[in-house]
Write a protein that holds these residues in place. Structure first.
Motif, PDB file in Angstrom:
ATOM      1  N   MET A  60      -0.283  18.233   7.519  1.00 48.33           N
ATOM      2  CA  MET A  60       0.591  17.398   8.267  1.00 48.33           C
ATOM      3  C   MET A  60       0.613  17.886   9.715  1.00 48.33           C
ATOM      4  O   MET A  60       0.697  19.065   9.972  1.00 48.33           O
ATOM      5  CB  MET A  60       1.975  17.472   7.646  1.00 48.33           C
ATOM      6  N   LYS A  61       0.558  16.952  10.628  1.00 46.92           N
ATOM      7  CA  LYS A  61       0.496  17.313  12.037  1.00 46.92           C
ATOM      8  C   LYS A  61       1.769  16.868  12.735  1.00 46.92           C
ATOM      9  O   LYS A  61       2.341  15.850  12.405  1.00 46.92           O
ATOM     10  CB  LYS A  61      -0.721  16.657  12.666  1.00 46.92           C
ATOM     11  N   SER A  62       2.216  17.650  13.695  1.00 45.99           N
ATOM     12  CA  SER A  62       3.381  17.264  14.469  1.00 45.99           C
ATOM     13  C   SER A  62       2.951  17.021  15.914  1.00 45.99           C
ATOM     14  O   SER A  62       1.876  17.418  16.330  1.00 45.99           O
ATOM     15  CB  SER A  62       4.454  18.343  14.392  1.00 45.99           C
ATOM     16  N   ILE A  63       3.809  16.373  16.651  1.00 38.94           N
ATOM     17  CA  ILE A  63       3.476  15.984  18.010  1.00 38.94           C
ATOM     18  C   ILE A  63       3.679  17.152  18.970  1.00 38.94           C
ATOM     19  O   ILE A  63       4.708  17.804  18.956  1.00 38.94           O
ATOM     20  CB  ILE A  63       4.354  14.804  18.462  1.00 38.94           C
TER      21      ILE A  63
ATOM     22  N   LYS B  25       8.841   6.950   6.811  1.00 43.91           N
ATOM     23  CA  LYS B  25       9.928   7.433   5.952  1.00 43.91           C
ATOM     24  C   LYS B  25      10.143   8.918   6.226  1.00 43.91           C
ATOM     25  O   LYS B  25       9.181   9.671   6.346  1.00 43.91           O
ATOM     26  CB  LYS B  25       9.571   7.231   4.478  1.00 43.91           C
ATOM     27  N   ASP B  26      11.395   9.313   6.322  1.00 42.42           N
ATOM     28  CA  ASP B  26      11.765  10.718   6.518  1.00 42.42           C
ATOM     29  C   ASP B  26      11.032  11.362   7.697  1.00 42.42           C
ATOM     30  O   ASP B  26      10.456  12.437   7.575  1.00 42.42           O
ATOM     31  CB  ASP B  26      11.508  11.527   5.242  1.00 42.42           C
ATOM     32  N   HIS B  27      11.021  10.677   8.818  1.00 42.07           N
ATOM     33  CA  HIS B  27      10.415  11.169  10.063  1.00 42.07           C
ATOM     34  C   HIS B  27       8.892  11.297   9.983  1.00 42.07           C
ATOM     35  O   HIS B  27       8.298  12.026  10.757  1.00 42.07           O
ATOM     36  CB  HIS B  27      11.027  12.505  10.498  1.00 42.07           C
ATOM     37  N   ARG B  28       8.282  10.633   9.019  1.00 39.22           N
ATOM     38  CA  ARG B  28       6.821  10.704   8.866  1.00 39.22           C
ATOM     39  C   ARG B  28       6.208   9.316   8.978  1.00 39.22           C
ATOM     40  O   ARG B  28       6.568   8.401   8.242  1.00 39.22           O
ATOM     41  CB  ARG B  28       6.446  11.304   7.522  1.00 39.22           C
ATOM     42  N   LEU B  29       5.281   9.194   9.890  1.00 34.63           N
ATOM     43  CA  LEU B  29       4.496   7.974  10.042  1.00 34.63           C
ATOM     44  C   LEU B  29       3.218   8.170   9.238  1.00 34.63           C
ATOM     45  O   LEU B  29       2.484   9.129   9.469  1.00 34.63           O
ATOM     46  CB  LEU B  29       4.165   7.736  11.518  1.00 34.63           C
ATOM     47  N   THR B  30       2.967   7.286   8.290  1.00 38.40           N
ATOM     48  CA  THR B  30       1.785   7.388   7.437  1.00 38.40           C
ATOM     49  C   THR B  30       0.921   6.159   7.632  1.00 38.40           C
ATOM     50  O   THR B  30       1.400   5.026   7.562  1.00 38.40           O
ATOM     51  CB  THR B  30       2.187   7.500   5.947  1.00 38.40           C
TER      52      THR B  30
ATOM     53  N   THR C 129       4.302  13.794  11.676  1.00 35.11           N
ATOM     54  CA  THR C 129       5.735  14.047  11.708  1.00 35.11           C
ATOM     55  C   THR C 129       6.238  13.712  13.107  1.00 35.11           C
ATOM     56  O   THR C 129       5.698  14.211  14.102  1.00 35.11           O
ATOM     57  CB  THR C 129       6.032  15.519  11.369  1.00 35.11           C
ATOM     58  N   LEU C 130       7.259  12.873  13.163  1.00 33.34           N
ATOM     59  CA  LEU C 130       7.817  12.433  14.443  1.00 33.34           C
ATOM     60  C   LEU C 130       9.207  13.025  14.636  1.00 33.34           C
ATOM     61  O   LEU C 130       9.878  13.378  13.663  1.00 33.34           O
ATOM     62  CB  LEU C 130       7.896  10.903  14.469  1.00 33.34           C
ATOM     63  N   PRO C 131       9.650  13.115  15.878  1.00 30.83           N
ATOM     64  CA  PRO C 131      11.001  13.639  16.145  1.00 30.83           C
ATOM     65  C   PRO C 131      12.075  12.730  15.554  1.00 30.83           C
ATOM     66  O   PRO C 131      11.820  11.586  15.183  1.00 30.83           O
ATOM     67  CB  PRO C 131      11.083  13.640  17.675  1.00 30.83           C
ATOM     68  N   ASP C 132      13.296  13.244  15.492  1.00 32.28           N
ATOM     69  CA  ASP C 132      14.409  12.489  14.923  1.00 32.28           C
ATOM     70  C   ASP C 132      14.797  11.277  15.765  1.00 32.28           C
ATOM     71  O   ASP C 132      15.218  10.262  15.227  1.00 32.28           O
ATOM     72  CB  ASP C 132      15.645  13.394  14.791  1.00 32.28           C
ATOM     73  N   ALA C 133      14.689  11.388  17.054  1.00 31.65           N
ATOM     74  CA  ALA C 133      15.224  10.381  17.961  1.00 31.65           C
ATOM     75  C   ALA C 133      14.275   9.204  18.178  1.00 31.65           C
ATOM     76  O   ALA C 133      13.764   8.972  19.268  1.00 31.65           O
ATOM     77  CB  ALA C 133      15.566  11.035  19.299  1.00 31.65           C
ATOM     78  N   ILE C 134      14.031   8.434  17.120  1.00 27.21           N
ATOM     79  CA  ILE C 134      13.221   7.229  17.246  1.00 27.21           C
ATOM     80  C   ILE C 134      13.958   6.055  16.612  1.00 27.21           C
ATOM     81  O   ILE C 134      14.832   6.236  15.766  1.00 27.21           O
ATOM     82  CB  ILE C 134      11.822   7.373  16.616  1.00 27.21           C
ATOM     83  N   SER C 135      13.613   4.855  17.031  1.00 31.42           N
ATOM     84  CA  SER C 135      14.197   3.634  16.466  1.00 31.42           C
ATOM     85  C   SER C 135      13.265   3.120  15.390  1.00 31.42           C
ATOM     86  O   SER C 135      12.367   2.322  15.654  1.00 31.42           O
ATOM     87  CB  SER C 135      14.374   2.579  17.557  1.00 31.42           C
ATOM     88  N   GLU C 136      13.475   3.572  14.158  1.00 27.99           N
ATOM     89  CA  GLU C 136      12.521   3.248  13.087  1.00 27.99           C
ATOM     90  C   GLU C 136      12.471   1.765  12.768  1.00 27.99           C
ATOM     91  O   GLU C 136      11.439   1.266  12.343  1.00 27.99           O
ATOM     92  CB  GLU C 136      12.784   4.078  11.838  1.00 27.99           C
ATOM     93  N   ASP C 137      13.550   1.028  12.996  1.00 23.22           N
ATOM     94  CA  ASP C 137      13.552  -0.401  12.715  1.00 23.22           C
ATOM     95  C   ASP C 137      12.807  -1.211  13.778  1.00 23.22           C
ATOM     96  O   ASP C 137      12.586  -2.409  13.618  1.00 23.22           O
ATOM     97  CB  ASP C 137      14.978  -0.922  12.550  1.00 23.22           C
ATOM     98  N   LYS C 138      12.389  -0.562  14.866  1.00 25.59           N
ATOM     99  CA  LYS C 138      11.671  -1.258  15.942  1.00 25.59           C
ATOM    100  C   LYS C 138      10.208  -0.831  16.054  1.00 25.59           C
ATOM    101  O   LYS C 138       9.535  -1.159  17.018  1.00 25.59           O
ATOM    102  CB  LYS C 138      12.383  -1.016  17.272  1.00 25.59           C
TER     103      LYS C 138
ATOM    104  N   LEU D 234       3.307   1.485  17.899  1.00 21.63           N
ATOM    105  CA  LEU D 234       4.262   1.792  18.953  1.00 21.63           C
ATOM    106  C   LEU D 234       5.570   2.222  18.296  1.00 21.63           C
ATOM    107  O   LEU D 234       6.163   1.460  17.532  1.00 21.63           O
ATOM    108  CB  LEU D 234       4.491   0.574  19.842  1.00 21.63           C
ATOM    109  N   VAL D 235       5.999   3.449  18.587  1.00 21.46           N
ATOM    110  CA  VAL D 235       7.207   4.019  17.976  1.00 21.46           C
ATOM    111  C   VAL D 235       8.230   4.240  19.091  1.00 21.46           C
ATOM    112  O   VAL D 235       8.140   5.214  19.833  1.00 21.46           O
ATOM    113  CB  VAL D 235       6.887   5.350  17.256  1.00 21.46           C
TER     114      VAL D 235
END
Length: 147
Positions: free
Chosen positions: A1-4, A74-79, A110-119, A132-133
């Motif tokens: 798993m990679k993080s930014i 899901k759970d801060h992970r973009l798959t 793995t993405l940071p917590d501060a994102i708008s997942e519904d957008k 686009l996240v």
């Protein structure tokens, strides 16, 4: 798993580790082929960038149909997962060299917590998937006047 991480902020040792990861990623489809029912597993090339408003993930997926790609968060992970299918006429050919990967792929970030997942939005054009996240808008502190 990679993080930014910002590309310019990566220390030399981390850069060398990434180069080794890429080296083994290139070998992986050939070494993983036997255990997956004859299907290869591969990892498409990806670029990640950041603006003030969003994270941008671009994945090279030439030769793949949009219906064969799945994007989940899901759970801060973009798959990003999918499959490049081998055409029947290519299966029966006596190949001299094969460098294009076929089979399933899966990339997780793995993405940071501060994102708008519904957008979160994804678009696919000319063999490139762009995800686009958007970041959550950070409210600036309000200056209060002292009487």
């Amino acid at each position: 798993m990679k993080s930014i991480k910002r590309y310019s902020d990566i220390p030399a040792l981390e850069s060398m580790r990434r180069d080794m990861d890429r080296f083994f990623d290139d070998l992986a489809p050939f070494s993983w082929n036997r255990g997956n029912g004859g299907k290869e597993i591969w990892a498409p090339n990806t670029d990640m960038s950041e603006t003030d408003d969003e994270y941008i993930v671009k994945v090279d997926l030439p030769g793949i149909s949009k219906k064969d790609i799945e994007v989940n968060y899901k759970d801060h992970r973009l798959t990003i997962a999918g499959e490049r299918k081998l055409a029947e006429e290519e299966e029966n050919k006596n190949m001299i060299r094969r460098e294009r990967y076929f089979g399933t792929f899966l990339r997780t970030y793995t993405l940071p917590d501060a994102i708008s997942e519904d957008k979160i939005k994804a678009k696919f054009k000319d063999g490139v998937l762009t995800v686009l996240v958007p970041k959550v808008e950070v409210k600036k502190p309000t200056q209060i006047q002292i009487d």
